[in-house]
Design a protein around this motif. Structure first.
Motif, mmCIF file in Angstrom:
data_model
loop_
_atom_site.group_PDB
_atom_site.id
_atom_site.type_symbol
_atom_site.label_atom_id
_atom_site.label_comp_id
_atom_site.label_asym_id
_atom_site.label_seq_id
_atom_site.Cartn_x
_atom_site.Cartn_y
_atom_site.Cartn_z
ATOM 1 N N SER A 157 43.599 -42.622 8.403
ATOM 2 C CA SER A 157 42.528 -43.403 7.768
ATOM 3 C C SER A 157 41.817 -44.247 8.808
ATOM 4 O O SER A 157 42.452 -44.850 9.673
ATOM 5 C CB SER A 157 43.102 -44.323 6.686
ATOM 6 O OG SER A 157 43.605 -43.570 5.629
ATOM 7 N N ARG A 158 40.496 -44.261 8.719
ATOM 8 C CA ARG A 158 39.693 -45.085 9.616
ATOM 9 C C ARG A 158 39.489 -46.459 8.982
ATOM 10 O O ARG A 158 39.364 -46.570 7.770
ATOM 11 C CB ARG A 158 38.311 -44.484 9.806
ATOM 12 C CG ARG A 158 38.268 -43.199 10.534
ATOM 13 C CD ARG A 158 36.812 -42.768 10.672
ATOM 14 N NE ARG A 158 36.714 -41.372 10.966
ATOM 15 C CZ ARG A 158 36.363 -40.886 12.145
ATOM 16 N NH1 ARG A 158 36.065 -41.711 13.123
ATOM 17 N NH2 ARG A 158 36.294 -39.593 12.349
ATOM 18 N N HIS A 187 30.530 -42.157 7.890
ATOM 19 C CA HIS A 187 31.639 -41.560 8.619
ATOM 20 C C HIS A 187 32.706 -41.118 7.634
ATOM 21 O O HIS A 187 32.937 -41.778 6.614
ATOM 22 C CB HIS A 187 32.256 -42.559 9.602
ATOM 23 C CG HIS A 187 31.343 -42.918 10.731
ATOM 24 N ND1 HIS A 187 31.034 -42.046 11.736
ATOM 25 C CD2 HIS A 187 30.667 -44.052 11.002
ATOM 26 C CE1 HIS A 187 30.213 -42.625 12.584
ATOM 27 N NE2 HIS A 187 29.970 -43.856 12.163
ATOM 28 N N ASP A 188 33.362 -40.039 7.962
ATOM 29 C CA ASP A 188 34.489 -39.573 7.168
ATOM 30 C C ASP A 188 35.562 -40.668 7.197
ATOM 31 O O ASP A 188 35.866 -41.204 8.265
ATOM 32 C CB ASP A 188 35.025 -38.280 7.776
ATOM 33 C CG ASP A 188 36.001 -37.557 6.869
ATOM 34 O OD1 ASP A 188 36.574 -38.201 5.973
ATOM 35 O OD2 ASP A 188 36.178 -36.351 7.066
ATOM 36 N N PRO A 189 36.128 -41.022 6.034
ATOM 37 C CA PRO A 189 37.139 -42.085 6.028
ATOM 38 C C PRO A 189 38.444 -41.697 6.735
ATOM 39 O O PRO A 189 39.298 -42.535 6.975
ATOM 40 C CB PRO A 189 37.377 -42.352 4.540
ATOM 41 C CG PRO A 189 36.869 -41.160 3.832
ATOM 42 C CD PRO A 189 35.833 -40.532 4.701
ATOM 43 N N VAL A 190 38.578 -40.414 7.098
ATOM 44 C CA VAL A 190 39.774 -39.929 7.791
ATOM 45 C C VAL A 190 39.342 -39.335 9.124
ATOM 46 O O VAL A 190 38.374 -38.569 9.187
ATOM 47 C CB VAL A 190 40.501 -38.870 6.927
ATOM 48 C CG1 VAL A 190 41.715 -38.328 7.648
ATOM 49 C CG2 VAL A 190 40.880 -39.449 5.583
ATOM 50 N N ASP A 191 40.052 -39.661 10.207
ATOM 51 C CA ASP A 191 39.693 -39.115 11.511
ATOM 52 C C ASP A 191 40.214 -37.688 11.670
ATOM 53 O O ASP A 191 40.844 -37.136 10.765
ATOM 54 C CB ASP A 191 40.154 -40.035 12.650
ATOM 55 C CG ASP A 191 41.664 -40.081 12.836
ATOM 56 O OD1 ASP A 191 42.382 -39.238 12.265
ATOM 57 O OD2 ASP A 191 42.122 -40.966 13.573
ATOM 58 N N GLY A 235 33.542 -48.314 7.803
ATOM 59 C CA GLY A 235 32.758 -47.123 7.512
ATOM 60 C C GLY A 235 32.436 -46.910 6.046
ATOM 61 O O GLY A 235 31.885 -45.883 5.675
ATOM 62 N N ARG A 236 32.742 -47.878 5.216
ATOM 63 C CA ARG A 236 32.496 -47.706 3.787
ATOM 64 C C ARG A 236 31.311 -48.522 3.274
ATOM 65 O O ARG A 236 30.886 -48.371 2.144
ATOM 66 C CB ARG A 236 33.759 -48.056 3.007
ATOM 67 C CG ARG A 236 34.854 -47.015 3.237
ATOM 68 C CD ARG A 236 36.237 -47.542 2.903
ATOM 69 N NE ARG A 236 37.269 -46.566 3.197
ATOM 70 C CZ ARG A 236 37.814 -46.371 4.385
ATOM 71 N NH1 ARG A 236 37.409 -47.065 5.428
ATOM 72 N NH2 ARG A 236 38.762 -45.480 4.563
#
Length: 144
Positions: free
Chosen positions: A108-109, A99-103, A112-113
């Motif tokens: 910032s989400r 997932h992109d770390p930014v929504d 997801g890392r």
């Protein structure tokens, strides 16, 4: 020489049976012991940084199985000269995604890392469906 620790139903007879880990800490302890046993037998190089990578991969795989996969249904550790292979099975058929770390609003989400960390530290990662549902993820982390 190859050291193998397993708790999955399909594990071979040559494996030392352990209790299925319910927490990432239990899984890390099993990996640490398996690598220590291999180092003690002088069949596996003992690189502390590589062991830390293997422990981080173990944490990420087991945490993801608990949070996203319906729990840990199988766990195996294979140690051979030069690598440790960590296998975690869970109940979900869904493959891990990045997932992109930014929504979409630029925030910032959380989370997801983990999957990118696993893919970066392991030299080989495989995801396979299980015959009765769920999946098996195996990550091979170099030890030296």
């Amino acid at each position: 020489m190859r050291e193998t620790y397993g708790t999955h139903a399909s594990a071979g007879l040559r494996e030392a049976r352990r209790t299925l880990p319910c927490r990432p800490a239990d899984a890390r302890r099993t990996v640490r012991q398996a690598v220590a046993d291999g180092c003690g037998a002088r069949t596996v190089p003992c690189d502390d940084a590589a062991l830390e990578d293997a422990l981080l991969v173990t944490s990420e795989l087991t945490t993801n199985a608990i949070l996203h996969g319906g729990g840990i249904t199988g766990f195996d550790v294979d140690v051979d000269p030069g690598a440790v292979s960590v296998t975690v099975c869970d109940r979900s058929d869904d493959v891990p995604v990045v997932h992109d770390p930014v929504d979409e609003r630029g925030r910032s989400r959380l989370g997801g890392r983990g999957w990118p960390i696993v893919c970066r530290l392991a030299r080989d990662v495989s995801v396979a469906g299980l015959p009765c549902g769920g999946k098996r993820i195996t990550a091979v982390v170099p030890l030296g």
